[in-house]
Motif scaffolding. Structure first.
Motif, PDB file in Angstrom:
ATOM      1  N   ALA B  52     -29.073 -10.493  96.836  1.00  0.00           N
ATOM      2  CA  ALA B  52     -29.179 -10.413  95.162  1.00  0.00           C
ATOM      3  C   ALA B  52     -29.748 -11.842  94.662  1.00  0.00           C
ATOM      4  O   ALA B  52     -30.330 -11.980  93.800  1.00  0.00           O
ATOM      5  N   ALA B  53     -28.894 -12.852  95.410  1.00  0.00           N
ATOM      6  CA  ALA B  53     -29.349 -14.283  94.731  1.00  0.00           C
ATOM      7  C   ALA B  53     -30.801 -14.577  94.976  1.00  0.00           C
ATOM      8  O   ALA B  53     -31.613 -15.253  94.286  1.00  0.00           O
ATOM      9  N   LEU B  54     -31.469 -14.062  96.144  1.00  0.00           N
ATOM     10  CA  LEU B  54     -32.802 -14.615  96.467  1.00  0.00           C
ATOM     11  C   LEU B  54     -33.676 -13.631  95.598  1.00  0.00           C
ATOM     12  O   LEU B  54     -34.871 -14.102  94.932  1.00  0.00           O
ATOM     13  N   LEU B  55     -33.239 -12.510  95.203  1.00  0.00           N
ATOM     14  CA  LEU B  55     -33.914 -11.688  94.413  1.00  0.00           C
ATOM     15  C   LEU B  55     -34.226 -12.470  92.571  1.00  0.00           C
ATOM     16  O   LEU B  55     -35.090 -12.593  92.298  1.00  0.00           O
ATOM     17  N   LEU B  56     -33.064 -12.872  92.163  1.00  0.00           N
ATOM     18  CA  LEU B  56     -32.798 -13.473  90.990  1.00  0.00           C
ATOM     19  C   LEU B  56     -33.406 -14.803  91.292  1.00  0.00           C
ATOM     20  O   LEU B  56     -34.115 -15.245  90.039  1.00  0.00           O
ATOM     21  N   TYR B  57     -33.565 -15.603  92.121  1.00  0.00           N
ATOM     22  CA  TYR B  57     -34.299 -16.794  92.223  1.00  0.00           C
ATOM     23  C   TYR B  57     -35.784 -16.757  92.136  1.00  0.00           C
ATOM     24  O   TYR B  57     -36.351 -17.750  91.568  1.00  0.00           O
ATOM     25  N   ILE B  58     -36.445 -15.514  92.127  1.00  0.00           N
ATOM     26  CA  ILE B  58     -37.775 -15.528  91.973  1.00  0.00           C
ATOM     27  C   ILE B  58     -38.241 -15.631  90.462  1.00  0.00           C
ATOM     28  O   ILE B  58     -38.720 -16.354  90.053  1.00  0.00           O
ATOM     29  N   PRO B  59     -37.772 -14.592  89.386  1.00  0.00           N
ATOM     30  CA  PRO B  59     -37.729 -14.782  88.287  1.00  0.00           C
ATOM     31  C   PRO B  59     -37.260 -16.033  87.740  1.00  0.00           C
ATOM     32  O   PRO B  59     -37.878 -16.722  86.486  1.00  0.00           O
ATOM     33  N   ALA B  60     -36.174 -16.680  88.323  1.00  0.00           N
ATOM     34  CA  ALA B  60     -35.794 -17.991  87.874  1.00  0.00           C
ATOM     35  C   ALA B  60     -36.931 -18.959  87.916  1.00  0.00           C
ATOM     36  O   ALA B  60     -36.927 -20.118  87.141  1.00  0.00           O
ATOM     37  N   ASN B  61     -37.751 -19.022  88.897  1.00  0.00           N
ATOM     38  CA  ASN B  61     -38.628 -20.061  89.009  1.00  0.00           C
ATOM     39  C   ASN B  61     -40.086 -19.698  88.400  1.00  0.00           C
ATOM     40  O   ASN B  61     -40.966 -20.412  87.891  1.00  0.00           O
ATOM     41  N   VAL B  62     -40.480 -18.293  88.226  1.00  0.00           N
ATOM     42  CA  VAL B  62     -41.419 -18.043  87.521  1.00  0.00           C
ATOM     43  C   VAL B  62     -41.394 -18.025  85.865  1.00  0.00           C
ATOM     44  O   VAL B  62     -42.400 -18.266  85.161  1.00  0.00           O
ATOM     45  N   PRO B 169     -33.211 -22.372  74.725  1.00  0.00           N
ATOM     46  CA  PRO B 169     -33.026 -21.779  76.249  1.00  0.00           C
ATOM     47  C   PRO B 169     -34.084 -20.551  76.625  1.00  0.00           C
ATOM     48  O   PRO B 169     -34.008 -19.858  75.272  1.00  0.00           O
ATOM     49  N   ARG B 170     -34.924 -20.307  77.565  1.00  0.00           N
ATOM     50  CA  ARG B 170     -35.584 -19.026  77.633  1.00  0.00           C
ATOM     51  C   ARG B 170     -34.755 -18.416  78.815  1.00  0.00           C
ATOM     52  O   ARG B 170     -33.984 -19.054  79.796  1.00  0.00           O
ATOM     53  N   VAL B 171     -35.010 -17.173  79.109  1.00  0.00           N
ATOM     54  CA  VAL B 171     -34.397 -16.273  80.045  1.00  0.00           C
ATOM     55  C   VAL B 171     -34.307 -16.703  81.494  1.00  0.00           C
ATOM     56  O   VAL B 171     -33.472 -16.377  82.403  1.00  0.00           O
ATOM     57  N   GLY B 172     -35.180 -17.758  81.979  1.00  0.00           N
ATOM     58  CA  GLY B 172     -35.485 -18.113  83.265  1.00  0.00           C
ATOM     59  C   GLY B 172     -34.201 -18.673  83.592  1.00  0.00           C
ATOM     60  O   GLY B 172     -33.526 -18.774  84.728  1.00  0.00           O
ATOM     61  N   ILE B 173     -33.583 -19.616  82.665  1.00  0.00           N
ATOM     62  CA  ILE B 173     -32.278 -20.188  83.123  1.00  0.00           C
ATOM     63  C   ILE B 173     -31.102 -19.302  83.462  1.00  0.00           C
ATOM     64  O   ILE B 173     -30.254 -19.762  84.031  1.00  0.00           O
ATOM     65  N   VAL B 174     -31.211 -18.137  82.727  1.00  0.00           N
ATOM     66  CA  VAL B 174     -30.190 -17.170  83.000  1.00  0.00           C
ATOM     67  C   VAL B 174     -30.186 -16.740  84.626  1.00  0.00           C
ATOM     68  O   VAL B 174     -29.076 -16.732  85.274  1.00  0.00           O
ATOM     69  N   PHE B 175     -31.427 -16.373  84.856  1.00  0.00           N
ATOM     70  CA  PHE B 175     -31.544 -15.989  86.111  1.00  0.00           C
ATOM     71  C   PHE B 175     -31.401 -17.272  87.084  1.00  0.00           C
ATOM     72  O   PHE B 175     -30.643 -16.968  88.233  1.00  0.00           O
ATOM     73  N   PHE B 176     -31.562 -18.243  86.827  1.00  0.00           N
ATOM     74  CA  PHE B 176     -31.456 -19.356  87.710  1.00  0.00           C
ATOM     75  C   PHE B 176     -29.946 -19.573  87.792  1.00  0.00           C
ATOM     76  O   PHE B 176     -29.440 -19.845  89.125  1.00  0.00           O
ATOM     77  N   GLY B 177     -29.100 -19.403  86.594  1.00  0.00           N
ATOM     78  CA  GLY B 177     -27.851 -19.945  86.907  1.00  0.00           C
ATOM     79  C   GLY B 177     -27.109 -18.776  87.700  1.00  0.00           C
ATOM     80  O   GLY B 177     -26.381 -18.938  88.368  1.00  0.00           O
ATOM     81  N   LEU B 178     -27.480 -17.372  87.493  1.00  0.00           N
ATOM     82  CA  LEU B 178     -26.852 -16.215  88.228  1.00  0.00           C
ATOM     83  C   LEU B 178     -27.238 -16.536  89.728  1.00  0.00           C
ATOM     84  O   LEU B 178     -26.333 -16.207  90.614  1.00  0.00           O
ATOM     85  N   ALA B 179     -28.336 -17.060  89.899  1.00  0.00           N
ATOM     86  CA  ALA B 179     -28.792 -17.222  91.459  1.00  0.00           C
ATOM     87  C   ALA B 179     -27.791 -18.003  91.996  1.00  0.00           C
ATOM     88  O   ALA B 179     -27.425 -17.778  92.981  1.00  0.00           O
ATOM     89  N   VAL B 180     -27.599 -19.285  91.370  1.00  0.00           N
ATOM     90  CA  VAL B 180     -26.834 -20.132  91.913  1.00  0.00           C
ATOM     91  C   VAL B 180     -25.377 -19.706  92.050  1.00  0.00           C
ATOM     92  O   VAL B 180     -24.825 -19.709  93.280  1.00  0.00           O
ATOM     93  N   VAL B 181     -24.830 -18.858  90.708  1.00  0.00           N
ATOM     94  CA  VAL B 181     -23.362 -18.222  91.159  1.00  0.00           C
ATOM     95  C   VAL B 181     -23.360 -17.409  92.359  1.00  0.00           C
ATOM     96  O   VAL B 181     -22.383 -17.560  93.228  1.00  0.00           O
ATOM     97  N   LEU B 182     -24.342 -16.610  92.476  1.00  0.00           N
ATOM     98  CA  LEU B 182     -24.398 -15.662  93.711  1.00  0.00           C
ATOM     99  C   LEU B 182     -24.316 -16.518  94.988  1.00  0.00           C
ATOM    100  O   LEU B 182     -24.001 -16.012  96.089  1.00  0.00           O
ATOM    101  N   THR B 183     -25.528 -17.664  95.101  1.00  0.00           N
ATOM    102  CA  THR B 183     -25.413 -18.265  96.531  1.00  0.00           C
ATOM    103  C   THR B 183     -24.150 -18.923  96.765  1.00  0.00           C
ATOM    104  O   THR B 183     -23.611 -18.619  97.678  1.00  0.00           O
TER     105      THR B 183
END
Lengths: 199, 207
Positions: B52-62, B169-183
Motif C-alpha cells: 500500500a505504501a509503495l502504491l501511494l509513493y507513486i502519486p506522491a512523486n508524480v 499545499p497540493r495533493v501529492g504531499i497527502v500521498f507522500f505523508g500517507l506513504a510515510v505513515v504506512l511504511t
C-alpha cells in the motif's frame, strides 16, 4: 531485576538469566546485539525536573511564532498550531492531522504522562493508572517528531529567505530547546519504572 | 555460540513491559497485556502495508506537492523538483538533506522491509545479525521522511501575502505523508524474531 530472573531479547527471542548490572553498565544480546538493560537506578527526580522544563518550553514553542516573514512592509507569522489550523481548514486536512498529531498531540501526551508517572516514582510509588500510562507512552513513542520539526524549520528558513526576509524569535529557539529536552526524557529507557513497588 | 530461545522454553517476553512470562499464562503477570509469542499475522500484514505504501509513493512523486504564486505567476513543484530547485539555487546541503529524507530513506525502507520479508518467509539463516541490525536502523530513521510534510505545512501557512505571493499545499504531499505513515506501520508490524526462527518453530507457530 524482574522477579522470575529471566530476560528475553525483544528482537531475537534470546533467553538469558537476569544479572545485576553495575551503574553505567550495559547488557547486550549475544546474538543480535540489542540493548537488553542498563545498570544504575533511574533518577526519577532529575528526569522529572527535565520533564517539567520540557513542559514549560513546550508552552513557549507553541505560544510564540516559529517563523515571522516580512515582505514590503507586510508581516506574517505562524505558530505551530496556526500552521496546523491552516492545513485543517484547507482541502488537505490529512496534512493538518499528521502534523498536529506528530508535533503537538504526541509530544504533549509524552510530557504529561511522563510527569505523572515520574512524580509518583519519586515517592517510590506507582502512579494511579500506571499501566495504561506506560502503554500509551510506548504506543505513541514512534510518532513523536519534534526533532524532525527542528530540521523542517531550518529547511523552511533557507527556502523562504531566498525571496523574503525571515525573522526568527522565541518560538524558533524554544523548538531547539524542546528537541533537546524531548530527546533527553522520551528517548530514555524507562524500563526501570516497571520495577516500582508491586501492582 | 548457541543461544537459548525463549519460545523453546515456553516463555514469552511481554511486548509492553518486557517481563518474562510463562506462555500458558495468556496475559502478562505484571501489566496484563495479552501475550503472543510472535506478532499476529506479521508477514501478511507487513506485506499489505508495504505494498500500500509503495502504491501511494507513486502519486506522491508524480503529483505536485506545493503551488506557489508570486506577483501573478504561479508554479507547482514536486518532491524531486524541490530538491533540484535547491540544488540550482546553490543550497546543496539542504538539497541533500531533502533528498535523503524524502527519496533515499523511503527507497531504502522499501528495499529493506521487502528483503526482510522474503528472507524470513524462506526461513533463511543468512546474515541474521545484520538483518536484525537493518531492522533496528529502519525503525530509527523511518520518521525523518516526514520532513517534507512539515516543510510544506510551515511554508504554506506562512506565505500568505496579498499581491506579493501565496503558497498552497497540493495533493501529492497527502500521498507522500500517507506513504510515510504506512511504511512506519509496516516496520512496526514486522516481527524481527521471525528472522531467528528455525523452520520447525515456524510450522508450530502462527506464522
Amino acid at each position: 531485576m524482574s522477579a522470575p530472573g529471566w530476560v528475553i531479547c525483544q528482537y531475537c527471542d534470546a533467553l538469558y538469566r537476569a544479572r545485576a548490572l553495575a551503574p553505567a553498565q550495559l547488557a547486550r544480546c549475544a546474538s543480535c546485539r540489542a540493548v537488553l538493560g542498563r545498570g544504575g537506578r533511574l533518577d526519577a527526580g532529575r528526569l522529572l525536573a527535565l520533564t517539567v522544563a520540557a513542559g514549560i518550553v513546550f508552552v513557549i514553542a507553541n505560544a510564540s511564532p516559529v517563523i515571522t516573514l516580512s515582505a514590503h512592509g507586510q508581516f506574517n507569522h505562524a505558530t505551530l498550531l496556526q500552521a496546523v489550523a491552516a492545513m485543517l481548514r484547507g482541502s488537505d486536512a490529512a496534512i493538518g492531522v499528521m502534523v498536529g498529531v506528530t508535533l503537538f498531540v504526541v509530544p504533549l501526551l509524552q510530557i504529561a504522562l511522563l510527569a505523572w508517572v515520574l512524580a509518583f516514582a519519586r515517592l517510590r510509588r506507582r502512579a494511579p493508572a500506571f499501566v495504561p500510562a506506560m502503554r500509551v507512552l510506548q504506543l505513541i513513542h514512534p510518532w513523536s517528531m519534534t526533532e524532525v520539526l527542528l530540521l523542517g524549520v531550518l529547511v523552511a528558513i533557507v527556502k523562504l529567505s531566498a525571496s523574503l526576509s525571515v525573522i526568527t524569535g522565541a518560538g524558533t529557539y524554544a523548538i531547539v530547546a524542546l528537541t533537546l529536552l524531548i530527546t533527553l526524557i522520551a528517548k530514555r529507557d524507562t524500563a526501570a519504572l516497571w520495577e516500582l513497588g508491586g501492582r | 555460540m548457541k543461544v537459548a530461545r525463549a519460545r523453546d522454553f515456553g516463555l514469552i517476553g511481554c511486548r509492553t513491559c518486557g517481563l518474562a512470562n510463562v506462555a500458558a499464562a495468556g496475559s502478562c503477570r505484571r501489566c496484563g497485556t495479552p501475550l503472543a509469542a510472535r506478532k499476529p499475522a506479521s508477514i501478511g500484514r507487513t506485506w499489505a502495508l508495504l505494498l500500500a505504501a509503495l502504491l501511494l509513493y507513486i502519486p506522491a512523486n508524480v503529483l505536485p506537492v506545493m503551488y506557489t504564486s508570486s506577483l501573478g505567476t504561479g508554479s507547482s513543484s514536486t518532491i524531486l523538483g524541490g530538491v533540484v530547485d535547491f540544488w540550482h539555487a546553490g543550497s546543496w546541503g539542504i538539497a541533500l538533506v531533502i533528498f535523503v529524507a524524502s527519496v533515499a530513506v523511503p527507497t531504502v525502507k522499501f528495499l529493506v522491509i521487502g528483503t526482510l520479508l522474503v528472507s524470513s518467509q524462506r526461513c533463511s539463516s543468512w546474515a541474521r545479525l545484520q538483518r536484525t541490525q537493518l531492522y533496528r536502523a529502519i525503525e530509527f530513521i523511518g520518521y525523518w521522511s516526514m520532513l517534507d510534510v512539515i516543510v510544506v505545512a510551515l511554508v504554506c501557512s506562512l506565505v500568505q501575502f496579498q499581491f506579493i505571493g501565496t503558497a498552497e499545499p497540493r495533493v501529492g504531499i497527502v500521498f507522500f505523508g500517507l506513504a510515510v505513515v504506512l511504511t512506519m506501520l509496516a516496520a512496526m508490524s514486522f516481527d524481527p524474531r521471525l528472522i531467528w526462527d528455525a523452520p520447525a518453530a515456524r510450522r508450530m507457530g502462527e506464522g
